[in-house]
Design an enzyme around this catalytic site. Structure first.
Site, PDB file in Angstrom:
ATOM      1  N   SER A 254      -5.594  -1.076  -4.129  1.00 40.65           N
ATOM      2  CA  SER A 254      -5.082   0.140  -3.498  1.00 40.65           C
ATOM      3  C   SER A 254      -4.403  -0.232  -2.182  1.00 40.65           C
ATOM      4  O   SER A 254      -4.389  -1.401  -1.790  1.00 40.65           O
ATOM      5  CB  SER A 254      -6.224   1.110  -3.220  1.00 40.65           C
ATOM      6  OG  SER A 254      -6.988   0.616  -2.136  1.00 40.65           O
ATOM      7  N   LYS A 255      -3.901   0.789  -1.507  1.00 41.32           N
ATOM      8  CA  LYS A 255      -3.170   0.573  -0.249  1.00 41.32           C
ATOM      9  C   LYS A 255      -3.984  -0.212   0.776  1.00 41.32           C
ATOM     10  O   LYS A 255      -3.416  -0.904   1.608  1.00 41.32           O
ATOM     11  CB  LYS A 255      -2.765   1.919   0.350  1.00 41.32           C
ATOM     12  CG  LYS A 255      -1.566   2.524  -0.346  1.00 41.32           C
ATOM     13  CD  LYS A 255      -0.782   3.408   0.623  1.00 41.32           C
ATOM     14  CE  LYS A 255       0.564   3.760   0.034  1.00 41.32           C
ATOM     15  NZ  LYS A 255       0.746   5.174  -0.190  1.00 41.32           N
ATOM     16  N   ARG A 256      -5.296  -0.087   0.685  1.00 47.06           N
ATOM     17  CA  ARG A 256      -6.145  -0.825   1.626  1.00 47.06           C
ATOM     18  C   ARG A 256      -5.888  -2.326   1.547  1.00 47.06           C
ATOM     19  O   ARG A 256      -6.108  -3.067   2.493  1.00 47.06           O
ATOM     20  CB  ARG A 256      -7.629  -0.592   1.296  1.00 47.06           C
ATOM     21  CG  ARG A 256      -8.199   0.679   1.843  1.00 47.06           C
ATOM     22  CD  ARG A 256      -9.678   0.779   1.510  1.00 47.06           C
ATOM     23  NE  ARG A 256      -9.914   0.686   0.067  1.00 47.06           N
ATOM     24  CZ  ARG A 256     -10.577  -0.280  -0.521  1.00 47.06           C
ATOM     25  NH1 ARG A 256     -11.082  -1.259   0.196  1.00 47.06           N
ATOM     26  NH2 ARG A 256     -10.739  -0.286  -1.830  1.00 47.06           N
TER      27      ARG A 256
END
Ligand code: GLU
Length: 491
Positions: A254-256
Site C-alpha cells: 500500500s501507499k505506506r
C-alpha cells in the site's frame, strides 16, 4: 481441440493504476503473447459512485508506457464489444431476468436501512454477515404489494442451501466450498447496474475468455461465479489466481510502502523495460535465480506452471538496482534522449533553457554510470550547469591537510591548469599527478580537494573527465571561488 487463448485485463476506473493491477495486466499480456492468443482490455465501470475522473486514461497510459498493447478493447474496438461494461447494461439485465424466470434468482425489496439493521444485529450476535433471505420465497401477491408501494427491487441469486461448490484453479488446485457459507448475493442493483459478479461472468462468457488470470483477492468470489456459470448454462473459463504482492514488512502493498501507482514510477524515471522485468518476477520466475530477463525472453518463457502461490515481496531496492542495470545497458544516445526531459524539468530555474544538447551529450556518459533512475539525473548533473556552487568550505580541506596546504594546492593547480595546452582528460591527469608529487601530497588528497572545488561535492564522476567536460574557464573560476571561500582576505 484446445480453445484459442483469449485473456482479459478488467480494470475498474476507480483510482490510479496500482502496480498490483498492472502486474495482473502484464501476466495476461505475457500469457497471450506467449501462446499467440488475444489480449483484451475490458473496463469494469459499473460502480458509478466510485468512478474517478482521469483514472481510465491513467490506466491506459500505464499499459501503453509498458508496451502492453491490447488486441481488443477501448480505442481499438473488436468483435466482442462494447468493452465498457456501462455500455452493456442490457446484457446483464437479460441474464438477470433469465435467472429469475428459471427460479435461480429473485427480486428483493428490502430497504438499505433494513439491511443495515440486519448487519448490525448479526455483528452484535457475532454471526457471519449475509442476507437473511427474507424475500427469497415471497408469494406473487406479496411481490405485487411491494411493487405497488413503488419499491424498486434488486435481483439476488438463489444460492443452493445445501451441497458444495468445487472448482479447480491452475495455481491453487482444487477448492471446495460449502454452499451454506455463500449468501444470496446481489446480481442487479436497484439502479439497473449489475454487480461485479454478474457482469464479470456474463462478459467472460460472451467475450469467450479462455483463462481468467487475476489477483488472489478474487479467489473467494469464484464459488459465486461458478454457481452463476452453472445456472446460466455457461462453460467456466480456466482460472489462475496470482499471488498477493506484499511490502517488505509482509503486509499488503500500500501507499505506506512508497509509490504504488505505475504513473509515479514513470514520473520517478524508472524505465518501462525495467518495470516489466521487475513486475514479471512478482509471482513468476524463470528458474528461481535469473533476475534480468528481457521482454522477448519473458514472452518466450512465460508459463502459468511457474507462477507461485507464495506471496511476492515488492522490494523497491531491487527495483532501483534493476533500473540502474537497464539504464547502463542503454546506448548513450538513447539514455541522453530519455534523460533530457528530466533535466529540462529538474535543473534549477536559473539554468538557461533549452539546454545545449551537445553539452548534455558530453555529460551523460559520466552520469549514465551512476544514475539509478532518470529522476536522479538532474541532481547528479547539476554542478555541470550551475554558475555558482554551494558547499561548505570545510569540505575543501583534504584528509590530513590544513587550510594552508589546501590553499597552496589550489593555487598551484590554478597555475598548472591555466598553462596546460590541451584541457583534456589525459594531460589533466598527467599534470595533476605530478603536481601531487611535487607538493608531497597523496594523489587522493589533491584530487579530493579539486573534486570539491570544481563540483562542490565529495562524490562525483571521475575527476579528469569531469574537468575536461566543464572546460578550463569553469574549472579555473571554481578554483578561484574555492580559494575565496577558504581565505577571503588572501585573494
Ligand atoms: N474489475 C475487477 C478489478 O478491478 C476485475 C477482477 C477480475 O479480473 O475479475 O480488479
Amino acid at each position: 481441440m484446445s480453445k484459442s487463448v483469449r485473456v482479459r485485463f478488467a480494470p475498474s476506473p476507480t483510482g490510479y493504476p496500482h502496480v498490483g493491477n498492472i502486474r495482473t495486466a502484464l501476466f495476461n499480456w505475457l500469457f497471450a503473447r506467449h501462446s499467440g492468443g488475444t489480449f483484451i482490455v475490458r473496463i469494469e465501470d459499473t460502480d458509478v459512485a466510485r468512478r474517478v475522473e482521469g483514472a481510465l486514461e491513467a490506466i491506459l497510459d500505464g499499459l501503453r508506457w509498458l508496451g502492453l498493447d491490447w488486441d481488443e478493447g477501448p480505442e481499438v474496438g473488436g468483435d466482442y464489444g462494447p468493452y465498457f461494461q456501462s455500455q452493456r447494461l442490457e446484457l446483464y439485465r437479460e441474464a438477470a431476468q433469465r435467472l429469475v424466470a428459471q427460479g435461480d434468482a429473485y427480486y428483493c425489496y428490502c430497504s438499505p436501512q433494513r439491511l443495515e439493521e440486519m448487519r448490525k444485529e448479526q455483528a452484535r450476535r457475532k454471526q457471519p454477515p449475509g442476507y437473511d433471505r427474507r424475500c427469497r420465497n415471497l408469494s406473487a401477491a406479496e411481490r405485487a404489494q411491494k411493487e405497488a408501494e413503488g419499491i424498486t427491487p434488486v435481483v439476488r441469486f438463489k444460492t443452493p442451501l445445501e451441497g458444495q461448490t468445487k472448482f479447480n484453479d491452475l495455481i491453487w488446485g482444487e477448492v471446495v466450498v460449502e454452499n451454506s457459507t455463500i449468501d444470496d448475493f446481489v446480481l442487479l442493483k436497484s439502479d439497473g447496474y449489475p454487480t461485479y459478479h454478474l457482469a464479470n461472468v456474463v462478459d467472460d462468457h460472451l467475450m469467450e475468455i479462455s483463462h481468467v488470470l487475476r489477483a488472489e483477492e478474487w479467489l473467494p468470489s469464484v464459488p459465486r461465479h461458478k454457481l452463476l456459470y452453472q445456472a446460466l448454462g455457461y462453460e467456466m473459463p480456466l482460472l489462475a489466481h496470482l499471488p498477493m504482492i506484499l511490502g517488505p514488512d509482509r503486509t499488503k502493498l500500500s501507499k505506506r510502502h512508497g509509490a504504488v501507482s505505475i504513473t509515479e514510477y514513470q514520473e520517478q524515471g524508472y524505465l518501462p523495460e525495467a518495470m516489466v522485468n521487475f513486475l514479471a518476477l512478482l509471482g513468476w520466475s524463470l528458474d528461481d535465480k535469473t533476475e534480468i530477463i528481457s521482454r522477448e525472453e519473458l514472452v518466450r518463457n512465460f508459463s502459468l506452471e511457474r507462477v507461485s502461490k507464495t506471496a511476492a515481496i515488492f522490494n523497491s531496492e531491487k527495483l532501483s538496482w534493476m533500473n540502474g542495470v537497464y539504464i547502463r545497458s542503454l546506448s548513450l544516445e538513447d539514455f541522453t534522449q530519455r534523460a533530457l526531459p528530466f533535466l529540462e524539468r529538474g535543473l534549477p530555474p536559473e539554468v538557461e533553457r533549452p539546454l545545449s544538447i551537445d553539452y548534455v551529450r558530453r555529460i551523460m556518459p559520466l552520469i549514465q554510470e551512476r544514475a539509478r533512475t532518470l529522476a536522479e539525473v538532474p541532481e547528479l548533473a547539476e554542478f555541470f550547469f550551475t554558475t555558482e556552487l554551494e558547499y561548505d568550505a570545510s569540505l575543501l580541506i583534504g584528509k590530513g591537510m590544513t587550510q594552508e596546504s589546501t590553499i597552496e594546492a589550489l593555487k598551484s593547480a590554478q597555475q598548472r591548469l591555466s598553462e596546460l595546452e590541451r584541457f583534456d582528460e589525459e594531460p589533466l591527469e598527467a599534470v595533476l599527478r605530478s603536481l601531487a608529487e611535487e607538493l608531497g601530497l597523496k594523489t587522493g588528497q589533491l584530487f579530493g580537494v579539486l573534486r570539491v572545488a570544481v563540483t562542490g561535492r565529495t562524490a562525483a564522476p571521475p575527476l579528469f573527465q569531469t574537468m575536461a567536460v566543464l572546460g578550463r574557464e569553469k574549472c579555473l573560476s571554481r578554483i578561484k571561488a574555492a580559494l575565496e571561500k577558504l581565505a577571503p582576505k588572501l585573494c
